[in-house]
Design a protein around this motif. Sequence first.
Motif, PDB file in Angstrom:
ATOM      1  N   LYS A   1       0.828  -1.099   0.094  1.00 16.50           N
ATOM      2  CA  LYS A   1      -0.119  -0.206  -0.042  1.00 16.50           C
ATOM      3  C   LYS A   1       0.863   1.215   0.146  1.00 16.50           C
ATOM      4  O   LYS A   1       0.663   2.083  -0.719  1.00 16.50           O
ATOM      5  N   ALA A   2       2.008   1.337   0.948  1.00 20.53           N
ATOM      6  CA  ALA A   2       2.779   2.289   0.890  1.00 20.53           C
ATOM      7  C   ALA A   2       3.604   2.793  -0.316  1.00 20.53           C
ATOM      8  O   ALA A   2       3.621   3.861  -0.828  1.00 20.53           O
ATOM      9  N   ALA A   3       3.952   1.407  -1.187  1.00 18.51           N
ATOM     10  CA  ALA A   3       4.657   1.733  -2.330  1.00 18.51           C
ATOM     11  C   ALA A   3       3.478   2.304  -3.477  1.00 18.51           C
ATOM     12  O   ALA A   3       3.773   3.244  -4.345  1.00 18.51           O
ATOM     13  N   ALA A   4       2.391   1.747  -3.673  1.00 16.67           N
ATOM     14  CA  ALA A   4       1.212   2.391  -4.302  1.00 16.67           C
ATOM     15  C   ALA A   4       1.032   3.639  -4.111  1.00 16.67           C
ATOM     16  O   ALA A   4       0.648   4.447  -4.950  1.00 16.67           O
ATOM     17  N   GLU A   5       1.046   3.926  -2.753  1.00 20.63           N
ATOM     18  CA  GLU A   5       0.665   5.486  -2.557  1.00 20.63           C
ATOM     19  C   GLU A   5       1.810   6.671  -3.205  1.00 20.63           C
ATOM     20  O   GLU A   5       1.555   7.650  -3.519  1.00 20.63           O
ATOM     21  N   ARG A   6       2.863   5.942  -2.829  1.00 20.93           N
ATOM     22  CA  ARG A   6       4.066   6.531  -3.399  1.00 20.93           C
ATOM     23  C   ARG A   6       4.040   6.801  -4.807  1.00 20.93           C
ATOM     24  O   ARG A   6       4.340   7.808  -5.237  1.00 20.93           O
ATOM     25  N   HIS A   7       3.749   5.706  -5.630  1.00 18.43           N
ATOM     26  CA  HIS A   7       3.649   5.750  -6.960  1.00 18.43           C
ATOM     27  C   HIS A   7       2.386   6.845  -7.554  1.00 18.43           C
ATOM     28  O   HIS A   7       2.710   7.659  -8.395  1.00 18.43           O
ATOM     29  N   LEU A   8       1.593   6.724  -6.922  1.00 14.63           N
ATOM     30  CA  LEU A   8       0.351   7.849  -7.182  1.00 14.63           C
ATOM     31  C   LEU A   8       1.078   9.226  -6.861  1.00 14.63           C
ATOM     32  O   LEU A   8       0.650  10.297  -7.816  1.00 14.63           O
ATOM     33  N   THR A   9       1.653   9.550  -5.718  1.00 19.37           N
ATOM     34  CA  THR A   9       1.979  10.672  -5.592  1.00 19.37           C
ATOM     35  C   THR A   9       2.855  11.404  -6.478  1.00 19.37           C
ATOM     36  O   THR A   9       2.910  12.328  -7.065  1.00 19.37           O
ATOM     37  N   LEU A  10       3.861  10.189  -7.063  1.00 18.94           N
ATOM     38  CA  LEU A  10       4.797  10.777  -8.132  1.00 18.94           C
ATOM     39  C   LEU A  10       4.172  10.962  -9.222  1.00 18.94           C
ATOM     40  O   LEU A  10       4.549  12.038 -10.087  1.00 18.94           O
ATOM     41  N   LEU A  11       3.059  10.359  -9.508  1.00 14.02           N
ATOM     42  CA  LEU A  11       2.373  10.538 -10.966  1.00 14.02           C
ATOM     43  C   LEU A  11       1.753  12.095 -11.110  1.00 14.02           C
ATOM     44  O   LEU A  11       1.810  12.748 -12.011  1.00 14.02           O
ATOM     45  N   LEU A  12       1.676  12.576  -9.801  1.00 17.03           N
ATOM     46  CA  LEU A  12       1.029  13.788  -9.994  1.00 17.03           C
ATOM     47  C   LEU A  12       1.974  14.782  -9.467  1.00 17.03           C
ATOM     48  O   LEU A  12       1.569  16.030  -9.311  1.00 17.03           O
TER      49      LEU A  12
ATOM     50  N   ARG B   1      -9.107  11.357  -8.229  1.00 15.80           N
ATOM     51  CA  ARG B   1      -9.839  12.116  -9.127  1.00 15.80           C
ATOM     52  C   ARG B   1      -8.867  13.172 -10.092  1.00 15.80           C
ATOM     53  O   ARG B   1      -9.135  13.404 -10.981  1.00 15.80           O
ATOM     54  N   GLU B   2      -7.857  13.719  -9.195  1.00 19.37           N
ATOM     55  CA  GLU B   2      -7.043  14.523  -9.707  1.00 19.37           C
ATOM     56  C   GLU B   2      -6.456  13.868 -11.121  1.00 19.37           C
ATOM     57  O   GLU B   2      -6.204  14.203 -12.000  1.00 19.37           O
ATOM     58  N   PHE B   3      -5.787  12.701 -10.972  1.00 19.11           N
ATOM     59  CA  PHE B   3      -5.265  12.014 -11.779  1.00 19.11           C
ATOM     60  C   PHE B   3      -6.172  11.826 -13.190  1.00 19.11           C
ATOM     61  O   PHE B   3      -5.798  11.924 -14.261  1.00 19.11           O
ATOM     62  N   LEU B   4      -7.476  11.305 -12.739  1.00 22.37           N
ATOM     63  CA  LEU B   4      -8.458  11.356 -13.989  1.00 22.37           C
ATOM     64  C   LEU B   4      -8.651  12.646 -14.415  1.00 22.37           C
ATOM     65  O   LEU B   4      -8.839  12.544 -15.894  1.00 22.37           O
TER      66      LEU B   4
ATOM     67  N   LEU C   1     -10.629   3.736 -14.730  1.00 18.81           N
ATOM     68  CA  LEU C   1     -10.068   4.566 -13.771  1.00 18.81           C
ATOM     69  C   LEU C   1     -11.486   5.257 -13.100  1.00 18.81           C
ATOM     70  O   LEU C   1     -11.701   5.554 -11.871  1.00 18.81           O
ATOM     71  N   ALA C   2     -12.218   5.634 -13.913  1.00 18.58           N
ATOM     72  CA  ALA C   2     -13.528   6.213 -13.538  1.00 18.58           C
ATOM     73  C   ALA C   2     -14.396   5.230 -12.879  1.00 18.58           C
ATOM     74  O   ALA C   2     -14.872   5.817 -11.652  1.00 18.58           O
ATOM     75  N   GLN C   3     -14.571   4.106 -13.114  1.00 18.50           N
ATOM     76  CA  GLN C   3     -15.277   3.196 -12.383  1.00 18.50           C
ATOM     77  C   GLN C   3     -14.590   2.849 -10.981  1.00 18.50           C
ATOM     78  O   GLN C   3     -15.475   2.782 -10.171  1.00 18.50           O
ATOM     79  N   THR C   4     -13.323   2.789 -11.026  1.00 17.36           N
ATOM     80  CA  THR C   4     -12.534   2.563  -9.760  1.00 17.36           C
ATOM     81  C   THR C   4     -13.103   3.631  -8.805  1.00 17.36           C
ATOM     82  O   THR C   4     -13.363   3.472  -7.672  1.00 17.36           O
ATOM     83  N   VAL C   5     -12.827   4.907  -9.350  1.00 18.54           N
ATOM     84  CA  VAL C   5     -13.069   6.097  -8.268  1.00 18.54           C
ATOM     85  C   VAL C   5     -14.494   5.976  -7.834  1.00 18.54           C
ATOM     86  O   VAL C   5     -14.821   6.408  -6.680  1.00 18.54           O
ATOM     87  N   GLY C   6     -15.453   5.911  -8.903  1.00 17.39           N
ATOM     88  CA  GLY C   6     -16.875   5.999  -8.444  1.00 17.39           C
ATOM     89  C   GLY C   6     -17.252   4.749  -7.517  1.00 17.39           C
ATOM     90  O   GLY C   6     -17.936   5.070  -6.541  1.00 17.39           O
ATOM     91  N   LYS C   7     -16.866   3.387  -7.678  1.00 16.98           N
ATOM     92  CA  LYS C   7     -17.031   2.416  -6.814  1.00 16.98           C
ATOM     93  C   LYS C   7     -16.380   2.900  -5.494  1.00 16.98           C
ATOM     94  O   LYS C   7     -17.176   2.385  -4.368  1.00 16.98           O
ATOM     95  N   CYS C   8     -15.148   3.458  -5.275  1.00 17.62           N
ATOM     96  CA  CYS C   8     -14.696   3.729  -4.023  1.00 17.62           C
ATOM     97  C   CYS C   8     -15.327   4.626  -3.390  1.00 17.62           C
ATOM     98  O   CYS C   8     -15.650   4.551  -1.963  1.00 17.62           O
ATOM     99  N   GLU C   9     -15.751   5.643  -4.196  1.00 20.29           N
ATOM    100  CA  GLU C   9     -16.533   6.627  -3.532  1.00 20.29           C
ATOM    101  C   GLU C   9     -17.912   6.095  -2.912  1.00 20.29           C
ATOM    102  O   GLU C   9     -18.376   6.620  -1.843  1.00 20.29           O
ATOM    103  N   ARG C  10     -18.627   5.406  -3.305  1.00 13.35           N
ATOM    104  CA  ARG C  10     -19.852   4.822  -2.872  1.00 13.35           C
ATOM    105  C   ARG C  10     -19.373   3.925  -1.721  1.00 13.35           C
ATOM    106  O   ARG C  10     -20.247   3.946  -0.631  1.00 13.35           O
TER     107      ARG C  10
END
Length: 242
Positions: A85-96, A152-155, A173-182
């Motif tokens: 999880k920490a590696a995935a979070e770091r990956h997302l932070t770097l993408l942005l 959402r920012e990445f999207l 990605l849009a489906q992922t965000v929507g399902k997680c939000e729910r």
Amino acid sequence: MDLDEALASTIKGAYLDLDLWLLEWQGLVSTNAANPAERSLLDLNLRIQHAWAVLALHLRALTACGIENIAIMTVAQRSIALAAKAAAERHLTLLLATEDGSSGPGPYVANFRYAMEFVWAKNVFCVLIVLRLGILLEDPLLQLALRLQEAREFLRELANVGMGVNVSYTRILAQTVGKCERAVKVSLQEASERNFRDTSSDDDFQSFVPKEFVLEWDFQGLNLCYIPVDWQDLFFDFGAAA
């Protein structure tokens, strides 16, 4: 040496190799890239690739454990999930990541439309894993909300730079965000206010496994779930009674 100890030893060795790989390539970039902007972009790409490799390492280790349910993992196995999880979070932070004071898409996303399909797939997959593990490992809701904001920012940034031929991954990605939000919205509700449709939202997100990730790329970690122990006891009691 038991399985947990063997996995820990293997992960430690592989992690050291990945760190050495990153340091060696950063040294080469620093020596050979004269343009500061080029050097900064190359370094960012290296760190993104390192985060991806660390994530893949820990997800494969979890698969090797043979246990999908986080609720019954050992302390050592759960620590592997937390490291993933920490590696995935770091990956997302770097993408942005953006240049200091700049606005709009960062340097990595700005060139994303020209990327190969695998690059689209792995980056969208990383966002899914960030959110999935956040829920499975019971992150505080405020932290989950922050990760959702980043997703959402990445999207939005992908939409701004153009989706090219990889519309399918933007849809995932849009489906992922929507399902997680729910699922997060359900967690914010009082238990007495939930109805059957609401309580199915978390299961819907946990079971969201895009075929592209499994059939085309064989990404690990999508089988992880969280089934409370008391549910297992209930099923066991039911079987015994039958």
